[in-house]
Scaffold this motif. Sequence first.
Motif, PDB file in Angstrom:
ATOM      1  N   SER A 129      -5.992  -4.744  -0.757  1.00 38.91           N
ATOM      2  CA  SER A 129      -4.657  -5.248   0.118  1.00 38.91           C
ATOM      3  C   SER A 129      -4.742  -6.279   0.689  1.00 38.91           C
ATOM      4  O   SER A 129      -3.829  -7.062   0.821  1.00 38.91           O
ATOM      5  CB  SER A 129      -4.564  -4.195   1.210  1.00 38.91           C
ATOM      6  OG  SER A 129      -4.626  -3.066   0.582  1.00 38.91           O
ATOM      7  N   ASP A 158      -5.952  -1.437  -4.027  1.00 38.52           N
ATOM      8  CA  ASP A 158      -7.245  -1.939  -3.912  1.00 38.52           C
ATOM      9  C   ASP A 158      -7.290  -3.335  -3.726  1.00 38.52           C
ATOM     10  O   ASP A 158      -6.571  -4.039  -4.774  1.00 38.52           O
ATOM     11  CB  ASP A 158      -7.924  -1.416  -4.850  1.00 38.52           C
ATOM     12  CG  ASP A 158      -9.599  -2.060  -4.724  1.00 38.52           C
ATOM     13  OD1 ASP A 158     -10.084  -1.688  -3.578  1.00 38.52           O
ATOM     14  OD2 ASP A 158      -9.995  -2.894  -5.277  1.00 38.52           O
ATOM     15  N   GLU A 167      -6.183   7.523  -0.457  1.00 43.27           N
ATOM     16  CA  GLU A 167      -6.578   6.580   0.600  1.00 43.27           C
ATOM     17  C   GLU A 167      -5.776   6.569   1.895  1.00 43.27           C
ATOM     18  O   GLU A 167      -6.424   6.432   2.797  1.00 43.27           O
ATOM     19  CB  GLU A 167      -7.245   5.373   0.050  1.00 43.27           C
ATOM     20  CG  GLU A 167      -7.871   4.407   1.019  1.00 43.27           C
ATOM     21  CD  GLU A 167      -8.012   3.037   0.235  1.00 43.27           C
ATOM     22  OE1 GLU A 167      -9.029   3.089  -0.688  1.00 43.27           O
ATOM     23  OE2 GLU A 167      -7.218   2.144   0.322  1.00 43.27           O
ATOM     24  N   GLU A 168      -4.550   6.500   1.365  1.00 45.26           N
ATOM     25  CA  GLU A 168      -3.590   6.234   2.358  1.00 45.26           C
ATOM     26  C   GLU A 168      -3.045   7.595   3.171  1.00 45.26           C
ATOM     27  O   GLU A 168      -2.202   7.266   3.855  1.00 45.26           O
ATOM     28  CB  GLU A 168      -2.467   5.261   1.521  1.00 45.26           C
ATOM     29  CG  GLU A 168      -2.675   4.001   1.116  1.00 45.26           C
ATOM     30  CD  GLU A 168      -3.535   3.094   2.153  1.00 45.26           C
ATOM     31  OE1 GLU A 168      -3.081   3.148   3.404  1.00 45.26           O
ATOM     32  OE2 GLU A 168      -4.173   2.163   1.698  1.00 45.26           O
ATOM     33  N   ASP A 205      -6.856   5.347  -4.841  1.00 45.78           N
ATOM     34  CA  ASP A 205      -6.425   4.298  -4.086  1.00 45.78           C
ATOM     35  C   ASP A 205      -5.614   3.309  -4.702  1.00 45.78           C
ATOM     36  O   ASP A 205      -5.685   2.694  -5.737  1.00 45.78           O
ATOM     37  CB  ASP A 205      -7.979   3.314  -4.073  1.00 45.78           C
ATOM     38  CG  ASP A 205      -7.734   2.015  -3.216  1.00 45.78           C
ATOM     39  OD1 ASP A 205      -6.677   1.607  -2.745  1.00 45.78           O
ATOM     40  OD2 ASP A 205      -8.808   1.391  -3.211  1.00 45.78           O
ATOM     41  N   ASP A 261       0.769  -1.331   0.068  1.00 45.40           N
ATOM     42  CA  ASP A 261       0.156  -0.267   0.088  1.00 45.40           C
ATOM     43  C   ASP A 261       0.830   1.382  -0.049  1.00 45.40           C
ATOM     44  O   ASP A 261       0.911   2.279  -0.807  1.00 45.40           O
ATOM     45  CB  ASP A 261      -0.788  -0.083   1.257  1.00 45.40           C
ATOM     46  CG  ASP A 261      -2.176  -0.738   1.341  1.00 45.40           C
ATOM     47  OD1 ASP A 261      -2.670  -1.046   0.148  1.00 45.40           O
ATOM     48  OD2 ASP A 261      -2.335  -1.260   2.440  1.00 45.40           O
TER      49      ASP A 261
HETATM   50 MN    MN Z   1      -6.420   0.558  -0.766  1.00 45.72          MN
END
Ligand code: MN
Length: 337
Positions: A118, A116, A91-92, A113, A68
Amino acid sequence: MSRITLSQFLIQQQRDGERISADLRFLIEVVARAIKAIGNAVGKGGLTNSLGEAGGENVQGEVQKKLDVIANDILLEANEWGGHLAAMASEEMDLPHQIPHRYPKGEFLLLFDPLDGSSNIDVNISVGTIFSVLRCPEGASSAAEIGEQAFLQAGSRQLAAGYAVYGAATQLVLTVGHGVHAFTLDRETGSFVLTTEFMRVPEDTGEYAINASNARWWEPPVQRYVEELVAGKSGPRGRDFNMRWVGSMVADVHRILTRGGIFMYPKDTKDPAKAGKLRLMYEANPMSLIIEQAGGAASTGHQRILDVQPEKLHQRVPVILGSKNEVERVAAYHQAG
Ligand code: MN
Ligand code: AHG
Ligand code: MN
């Protein structure tokens, strides 16, 4: 057969169709380059030390995997310097990522993202990257810092959206608002090659995707809908349905784009503070634009996803998308109460 690469396709979109500007074309090319790098990192599996957890949590309290973080860094680095972006959101990352002062700024906002699915990384099941492009509002782009507010635009305002799926083949699926097109990475030449033009989601389907372990927390309309599917021939639908759940939205949506289906991550009462699991800005909006552009539908149950006015960057939303007639049926069950 003559092969059309992503670069050629984008030049055609710019030149003939005037569907994209030179800057948007450059942006998509840069994202595609980052996607190739992420695909390489994912493809190394256990050969490098990149599987497993990173040791932290993201802003949403989810465990971050090493990949990620790697995927997020690849996208940031690739897109920082080109002068095409005003800012990025991921997203992170808690807050919008600012373009460093040493680089010029552009007119677009990029949201993603980075990885996706994960939970599937460590078990060698397809994962992907999802991205969305918005225009930075005029007033906001001259500010020293681009705040969250600039990103809070409904999904219908997206200029482009796409995803990559790192599966048996690496594919990039893209819309710039004129149909949905799939490109497959030719690993020998390093080019994305157009393999399916104008993808279409069939209006009817016999396949559904939902994490049924949440069934007891679903709201009555979704319970009713799924019960009827499970009842098959002996129920009110009068025919059997098949179920698939990969657990990577990219892979589930890719299947639906390829052969139809309905994907649901509905609102449930498991954690009443959450309106759903999936994120509006990084997952629901880009996938909804792609699905609508391919003739499908995308709803929260109560509203078209692309019409949802975002209130927060990391907001979650119920997602029901795919074959039009099934999505409309679920929405009608919500209306019926
Ligand atoms: Mn993700
Ligand atoms: P992410 O890995 O980016 O957090 O997204 C995971 C999402 C989505 O890809 C998938 O459809 C869903 O979570 C799976 O959720 P469950 O594990 O609850 O089935
Ligand atoms: Mn995701």
